[in-house]
Design a protein around this motif. Sequence first.
Motif, PDB file in Angstrom:
ATOM      1  N   ASP A  58       0.813  -1.219   0.000  1.00 53.00           N
ATOM      2  CA  ASP A  58       0.000   0.000   0.000  1.00 53.00           C
ATOM      3  C   ASP A  58       0.848   1.272   0.000  1.00 53.00           C
ATOM      4  O   ASP A  58       0.366   2.351   0.313  1.00 53.00           O
ATOM      5  N   GLY A 185     -10.231 -10.824  11.478  1.00 53.41           N
ATOM      6  CA  GLY A 185      -9.278  -9.741  11.303  1.00 53.41           C
ATOM      7  C   GLY A 185      -9.679  -8.837  10.164  1.00 53.41           C
ATOM      8  O   GLY A 185      -9.979  -9.298   9.055  1.00 53.41           O
ATOM      9  N   THR A 186      -9.737  -7.540  10.464  1.00 49.44           N
ATOM     10  CA  THR A 186     -10.103  -6.554   9.449  1.00 49.44           C
ATOM     11  C   THR A 186      -9.066  -5.444   9.404  1.00 49.44           C
ATOM     12  O   THR A 186      -9.395  -4.270   9.288  1.00 49.44           O
ATOM     13  N   GLY A 187      -7.783  -5.816   9.530  1.00 54.66           N
ATOM     14  CA  GLY A 187      -6.702  -4.862   9.315  1.00 54.66           C
ATOM     15  C   GLY A 187      -6.421  -4.778   7.819  1.00 54.66           C
ATOM     16  O   GLY A 187      -7.227  -5.247   6.994  1.00 54.66           O
ATOM     17  N   THR A 189      -4.590  -6.467   5.973  1.00 55.09           N
ATOM     18  CA  THR A 189      -4.589  -7.780   5.328  1.00 55.09           C
ATOM     19  C   THR A 189      -6.003  -8.326   5.175  1.00 55.09           C
ATOM     20  O   THR A 189      -6.396  -8.746   4.076  1.00 55.09           O
ATOM     21  N   ARG A 330      -4.750   4.645  14.267  1.00 60.95           N
ATOM     22  CA  ARG A 330      -4.352   3.264  14.003  1.00 60.95           C
ATOM     23  C   ARG A 330      -3.823   3.223  12.577  1.00 60.95           C
ATOM     24  O   ARG A 330      -4.004   4.168  11.826  1.00 60.95           O
ATOM     25  N   ARG A 331      -3.220   2.120  12.213  1.00 56.04           N
ATOM     26  CA  ARG A 331      -2.708   1.975  10.844  1.00 56.04           C
ATOM     27  C   ARG A 331      -3.872   2.095   9.862  1.00 56.04           C
ATOM     28  O   ARG A 331      -4.879   1.401  10.017  1.00 56.04           O
ATOM     29  N   THR A 381      -5.056 -12.123  11.436  1.00 63.46           N
ATOM     30  CA  THR A 381      -5.069 -11.587  12.800  1.00 63.46           C
ATOM     31  C   THR A 381      -3.761 -10.912  13.222  1.00 63.46           C
ATOM     32  O   THR A 381      -3.540 -10.682  14.408  1.00 63.46           O
TER      33      THR A 381
HETATM   34  P1  NA7 Z   1      -3.234  -5.945  11.818  1.00 65.38           P
HETATM   35  O1  NA7 Z   1      -3.315  -4.586  11.251  1.00 65.38           O
HETATM   36  O2  NA7 Z   1      -2.548  -6.121  13.115  1.00 65.38           O
HETATM   37  O3  NA7 Z   1      -4.721  -6.499  11.901  1.00 65.38           O
HETATM   38  C1  NA7 Z   1      -5.054  -7.647  12.621  1.00 65.38           C
HETATM   39  C2  NA7 Z   1      -6.546  -7.786  12.662  1.00 65.38           C
HETATM   40  O4  NA7 Z   1      -6.891  -8.985  13.343  1.00 65.38           O
HETATM   41  C3  NA7 Z   1      -7.242  -6.656  13.419  1.00 65.38           C
HETATM   42  O5  NA7 Z   1      -8.469  -6.392  12.814  1.00 65.38           O
HETATM   43  C4  NA7 Z   1      -7.432  -7.292  14.796  1.00 65.38           C
HETATM   44  O6  NA7 Z   1      -8.460  -6.718  15.576  1.00 65.38           O
HETATM   45  C5  NA7 Z   1      -7.797  -8.686  14.388  1.00 65.38           C
HETATM   46  N1  NA7 Z   1      -7.637  -9.651  15.450  1.00 65.38           N
HETATM   47  C6  NA7 Z   1      -6.513  -9.944  16.144  1.00 65.38           C
HETATM   48  N2  NA7 Z   1      -6.762 -10.893  17.057  1.00 65.38           N
HETATM   49  C7  NA7 Z   1      -8.076 -11.191  16.949  1.00 65.38           C
HETATM   50  C8  NA7 Z   1      -8.935 -12.079  17.627  1.00 65.38           C
HETATM   51  N3  NA7 Z   1      -8.492 -12.843  18.612  1.00 65.38           N
HETATM   52  N4  NA7 Z   1     -10.224 -12.128  17.253  1.00 65.38           N
HETATM   53  C9  NA7 Z   1     -10.673 -11.348  16.272  1.00 65.38           C
HETATM   54  N5  NA7 Z   1      -9.917 -10.474  15.591  1.00 65.38           N
HETATM   55  C10 NA7 Z   1      -8.630 -10.408  15.928  1.00 65.38           C
HETATM   56  O7  NA7 Z   1      -2.504  -6.945  10.803  1.00 65.38           O
HETATM   57  P2  NA7 Z   1      -2.567  -6.943   9.229  1.00 65.38           P
HETATM   58  O8  NA7 Z   1      -1.927  -8.195   8.793  1.00 65.38           O
HETATM   59  O9  NA7 Z   1      -3.927  -6.638   8.754  1.00 65.38           O
HETATM   60  O10 NA7 Z   1      -1.684  -5.726   8.804  1.00 65.38           O
HETATM   61  C11 NA7 Z   1      -0.314  -5.686   9.144  1.00 65.38           C
HETATM   62  C12 NA7 Z   1       0.425  -4.776   8.250  1.00 65.38           C
HETATM   63  O11 NA7 Z   1       0.594  -5.433   7.011  1.00 65.38           O
HETATM   64  C13 NA7 Z   1      -0.192  -3.510   7.861  1.00 65.38           C
HETATM   65  O12 NA7 Z   1       0.001  -2.497   8.727  1.00 65.38           O
HETATM   66  C14 NA7 Z   1       0.465  -3.191   6.549  1.00 65.38           C
HETATM   67  O13 NA7 Z   1       1.720  -2.612   6.773  1.00 65.38           O
HETATM   68  C15 NA7 Z   1       0.621  -4.483   5.955  1.00 65.38           C
HETATM   69  P3  NA7 Z   1      -8.106  -5.468  16.563  1.00 65.38           P
HETATM   70  O14 NA7 Z   1      -7.905  -4.319  15.646  1.00 65.38           O
HETATM   71  O15 NA7 Z   1      -6.842  -5.865  17.294  1.00 65.38           O
HETATM   72  O16 NA7 Z   1      -9.261  -5.368  17.453  1.00 65.38           O
END
Ligand code: NA7
Length: 539
Positions: A58, A185-187, A189, A330-331, A381
């Motif tokens: 990105d 996970g809704t980061g 990725t 946040r990111r 996640t």
């Molecule tokens: P991120 O940005 O750390 O996102 C992880 C996602 O997983 C986030 O939505 C978390 O929710 C979710 N999460 C983590 N643990 C859980 C559990 N136990 N249950 C439900 N949801 C969970 O990682 P990404 O891989 O998306 O992105 C990383 C980097 O890669 C990014 O910054 C870019 O540089 C490319 P939360 O927000 O913690 O509540």
Amino acid sequence: MNDATGQLVDAVVVGAGLGGIYQLHRLLKDGLTCRAFETADEVGGVWYWNRYPGARVDSHFPFYQYWFAKELWEEAEWSERFPAQPEIERYLNRVVEKYDLRRHISFSNRVTSADFEEDRGTWLVRTDKGEVVRSRFLIFNTGGLSEPTVPSFPGHQTFAGRSCHTSRWPKEGVELGGERVGVFGTGATGIQVVQTIASRVARLTVFQRTPQYAIAIRNTGIFPEDLRSMRLSFDDLRERVQRSRGGFVYDDVAPPKFDDLESGQRDQRLEALWNEGNLRLWGESFADASVNAEAAAYVSDFVRKKIRSRIVDPRVADKLIPTDYYFGSRRVPLENGYYETFNRENAELVDLRHEPVLSMDRTGIITAARRYDLDVIIYATGFDAGVGAISKIDIRGVGGASLRSLWEESVRTTVGMQVHGFPNLFMTMAPFAPAAALCNVPVCVDQQCNWIADTIGFVRRKGLKSIQPSAATEAAWMEHHESVSEPTLIGQNRNSWYRRKGPDGADRELLAYLGGIPAYREACDRMRSSDYQGFELAS
Ligand code: NA7
């Protein structure tokens, strides 16, 4: 000085991703003997591991590439403004071939421990293949986001379907066509996965814990004239990215302060940045958006309206729109059709804040509200950011002190590249540097690898045995880190993405350095130009 305990080299480089490849190249160029170790069976780091559907950088063209050699810019062929994983993986492989680096790298060979030998000033490095190497310098280019975290819901081991973390996606892929797929996970990725697979799966269930302010990515093709102008601009851009705050160059006009604009002008500005379709809206909305709550609230509202306009069901929109944190604290992910996914018949959003997961069984997930039968679970996640990959290795410094134990108590570093008590040990993309998704990584990696190589060069030139920051220098860096973080909205957000979580889920240290690349560079340069005043130099 070779002895029975193992081969002696000048430097061991751990990791062959974006950082490790350049680190190795630079040290070899400086005349050091080097060994590099890589857990994977190929080079690429995150671009090797993250081969999930929709994986794409990105950082926009032309900023996500190496900055150390103009010749690489002259040869590089990019096809998209935001290249996808295979293209970046191919690029990294080409760099490795070009500089003949592969023969220095041992693949499928994970470093498991490293012990500092005080009498010699060397590191004894062991791998899971049973190799033992003695090295004067040890550099961890293990990446800030490389050690995945997977939730272990009660009963998770009983799930009979397929499950996979996005960063461990198999090379042969995972068959998703016609399957009932759940995504956690809704980061950045999770968003890429969801928008990519929605049309090919039978049913898509997205388990969301925190809603995101994702902004539109405007991905286009790259044409011959773009490549020509990219090649012509290398020298100018290289000079300017080094002064930039986040590793991108936009234009020469500094962003206005929030109060300097009327409401209409503010909207006009935000709309223009929105239409650019890159991360500029995050970094350059208003000069004071990272510290002025009113400005941050204004931008947050702007993005919320954009999101809402794309979602048909207002109840779904309510779940998808963040309300309890500011845009940019946040990111910020980029998206392409993510929000529209939830207008589809075959997609549903589960708000884990209202119906948490209770357990898993053979056929799916049980939440506080109901059960979801699934064939495949995708864990997007995230990672044990900053510390995970390094802490996995048993590293023992002066007096046998364990880096893992030290960091369990409290993470600390000096400029994110050295740690007091661990002489001749260096790291990139580690805590308290402008890493962890606050900097366009190739720009930051370039600066860090060069600083490390220059520091090693200094030690060798002066005939020293070892170098490490003094405890006072480390304390001063940590204090500086705190002082630049505190006034920012990220720093004040106790639940920030940038904060490390303890094993109990409690928020710990803010790992990303928020002072910007120029201040960081200056601090590192001052150390180098003062011949490392504040460092302990052993001879
Ligand atoms: P991120 O940005 O750390 O996102 C992880 C996602 O997983 C986030 O939505 C978390 O929710 C979710 N999460 C983590 N643990 C859980 C559990 N136990 N249950 C439900 N949801 C969970 O990682 P990404 O891989 O998306 O992105 C990383 C980097 O890669 C990014 O910054 C870019 O540089 C490319 P939360 O927000 O913690 O509540």
